[in-house]
Design a protein around this motif. Structure first.
Motif, mmCIF file in Angstrom:
data_model
loop_
_atom_site.group_PDB
_atom_site.id
_atom_site.type_symbol
_atom_site.label_atom_id
_atom_site.label_comp_id
_atom_site.label_asym_id
_atom_site.label_seq_id
_atom_site.Cartn_x
_atom_site.Cartn_y
_atom_site.Cartn_z
ATOM 1 N N HIS A 191 20.091 96.289 23.823
ATOM 2 C CA HIS A 191 21.087 95.588 24.638
ATOM 3 C C HIS A 191 22.494 96.098 24.344
ATOM 4 O O HIS A 191 22.888 96.181 23.165
ATOM 5 C CB HIS A 191 20.986 94.093 24.311
ATOM 6 N N SER A 192 23.230 96.431 25.382
ATOM 7 C CA SER A 192 24.652 96.755 25.271
ATOM 8 C C SER A 192 24.868 97.943 24.319
ATOM 9 O O SER A 192 24.346 99.029 24.591
ATOM 10 C CB SER A 192 25.414 95.492 24.841
ATOM 11 N N ALA B 36 21.870 96.131 30.086
ATOM 12 C CA ALA B 36 23.331 96.235 30.091
ATOM 13 C C ALA B 36 23.862 97.248 29.066
ATOM 14 O O ALA B 36 24.745 96.934 28.258
ATOM 15 C CB ALA B 36 23.946 94.851 29.824
ATOM 16 N N GLN C 28 20.725 95.387 34.590
ATOM 17 C CA GLN C 28 22.149 95.099 34.407
ATOM 18 C C GLN C 28 22.497 93.837 35.183
ATOM 19 O O GLN C 28 22.186 93.742 36.371
ATOM 20 C CB GLN C 28 22.981 96.276 34.939
ATOM 21 N N GLY C 29 23.110 92.865 34.501
ATOM 22 C CA GLY C 29 23.538 91.649 35.190
ATOM 23 C C GLY C 29 24.699 91.943 36.129
ATOM 24 O O GLY C 29 25.676 92.582 35.732
ATOM 25 N N ASP D 280 28.043 90.281 34.887
ATOM 26 C CA ASP D 280 28.359 90.589 33.484
ATOM 27 C C ASP D 280 29.865 90.837 33.358
ATOM 28 O O ASP D 280 30.413 91.722 34.041
ATOM 29 C CB ASP D 280 27.555 91.851 33.100
ATOM 30 N N LEU E 276 30.928 94.465 32.752
ATOM 31 C CA LEU E 276 30.370 95.495 33.641
ATOM 32 C C LEU E 276 31.378 96.597 34.013
ATOM 33 O O LEU E 276 31.102 97.780 33.830
ATOM 34 C CB LEU E 276 29.827 94.801 34.901
ATOM 35 N N TYR F 66 23.504 87.387 36.970
ATOM 36 C CA TYR F 66 23.219 87.342 35.526
ATOM 37 C C TYR F 66 24.393 87.901 34.721
ATOM 38 O O TYR F 66 25.042 88.863 35.135
ATOM 39 C CB TYR F 66 21.943 88.119 35.201
ATOM 40 N N ASP F 67 24.623 87.293 33.554
ATOM 41 C CA ASP F 67 25.737 87.713 32.698
ATOM 42 C C ASP F 67 25.247 88.646 31.579
ATOM 43 O O ASP F 67 24.187 89.281 31.713
ATOM 44 C CB ASP F 67 26.496 86.492 32.160
ATOM 45 N N HIS F 68 26.008 88.720 30.487
ATOM 46 C CA HIS F 68 25.708 89.681 29.404
ATOM 47 C C HIS F 68 24.868 89.042 28.291
ATOM 48 O O HIS F 68 24.577 89.699 27.291
ATOM 49 C CB HIS F 68 27.042 90.174 28.815
ATOM 50 N N SER F 69 24.474 87.812 28.456
ATOM 51 C CA SER F 69 23.920 87.044 27.330
ATOM 52 C C SER F 69 22.416 87.254 27.144
ATOM 53 O O SER F 69 21.746 87.898 27.962
ATOM 54 C CB SER F 69 24.156 85.553 27.565
ATOM 55 N N PHE G 161 20.076 86.279 30.024
ATOM 56 C CA PHE G 161 19.732 87.391 30.926
ATOM 57 C C PHE G 161 18.560 88.200 30.345
ATOM 58 O O PHE G 161 17.569 88.490 31.040
ATOM 59 C CB PHE G 161 20.990 88.257 31.116
#
Ligand SMILES: N[C@@H](CCC(=O)N[C@@H](CSC=O)C(=O)NCC(=O)O)C(=O)O
Length: 279
Positions: A148-149, A173, A221-222, A225, A228, A256-259, A262
């Protein structure tokens, strides 16, 4: 030696956290390992998960809800920490969340004061597979990688640089082009110094142009986010893959967000993607 720090039954399997001395990071490291029920752990496929900024080995094992499907698929899950820790480990002078502890970026630092312990690339690509195979008796011949990320980017570069070791890859993401965004520029400048040639060796968007793989990359990818536009920029990687002829499915998930909410929503698709590629 691997010391068991915690052990919990989960969907019939067992979720463990180990602590061990790392020769690569010159200190002790923690590691989450989920062993699914009713299967031979010496032959089961293994999925490595690389977490993002601020995370430890705990975030994925407590928030993603991956164990249910891993139990069904007979898949081992391995979740390392995101940086070295403990006495004497350098941190950002202002304890910033995006450098130092919790922010190793999965590179081997070459600059002072990071170079001795911030060696997360070699820890993941060399030392960890050896521990999984030789000490825990797991099957590192069938291994995928996700994250993630910061860790989504880590998964992309680990695969692109070691396609025979990490045969399948996916990401949530991911920071796809660290050389081009604030999180990445800050970390690479500190860990690798000013020479951007050294940065390109750890940048997925640059790497895919030289090292495309035969795997099919899955990215979720949300669409809502908050990171983003400034930090993630998945379309840079999409364009590079198209140019390089790299197979990629990039799914933008509206709202959807970054959490980890998601991640929990789509982790099943990712586990099935890896199980199918490793079968
Ligand atoms: N604290 C920071 C943002 C930190 C953050 O969002 N971390 C993400 C990974 S971001 C990229 O690598 C994360 O996984 N956090 C842990 C969690 O359990 O959600 C800020 O407030 O801006």
């Amino acid at each position: 030696m691997m010391e068991i720090i915690s052990e919990n039954l989960c969907f019939g399997g067992v979720q463990r956290v180990y602590s061990h001395e790392s020769r690569t990071c010159s200190g002790s490291m923690r590691l989450g390992v989920y062993l699914p029920p009713a299967c031979d752990h010496s032959t089961a496929p293994v999925l490595l998960w690389l977490s993002g900024l601020t995370c430890t080995e705990q975030n994925f094992i407590t928030k993603a809800g991956a164990q249910r499907v891993a139990a069904e698929l007979g898949m081992v899950l391995v979740a390392p920490d995101t940086s070295p820790r403990g006495d004497g480990t350098p941190d950002a002078p202002d304890e910033a969340y995006d450098l130092g502890l919790g922010a190793g970026f999965y590179v081997d630092a070459t600059e002072s004061p990071w170079a001795q312990r911030y060696r997360m690339y070699s820890y993941i690509a060399d030392e960890l597979p050896q521990i999984l195979s030789e000490t825990l008796g797991l099957n590192t011949k069938k291994m995928g990688i996700s994250g993630h990320s910061m860790g989504g980017h880590g998964a992309l570069i680990m695969h692109l640089k070691n396609p025979g070791l990490f045969q399948t890859v996916s990401a949530f993401a991911p920071i796809v082009a660290p050389m081009q965004v604030p999180w990445g520029k800050k970390a690479f400048q500190a860990y690798l110094g000013a020479d951007q040639k050294a940065w390109a060796d750890y940048d997925a968007t640059a790497l895919v142009m030289q090292n495309k793989s035969t795997a099919h990359i899955l990215i979720d990818q949300g669409g809502a986010d908050a990171f983003l536009e400034e930090q993630l920029k998945p379309h840079l990687f999409e364009a590079a893959c198209e140019k390089a002829g790299q197979a990629l499915t990039l799914r933008i998930q509206p709202g959807y967000d970054h959490s980890y909410y998601f991640i929990a929503s789509f982790i099943e698709d990712h586990l099935r993607h890896h199980a199918s590629g490793l079968s």
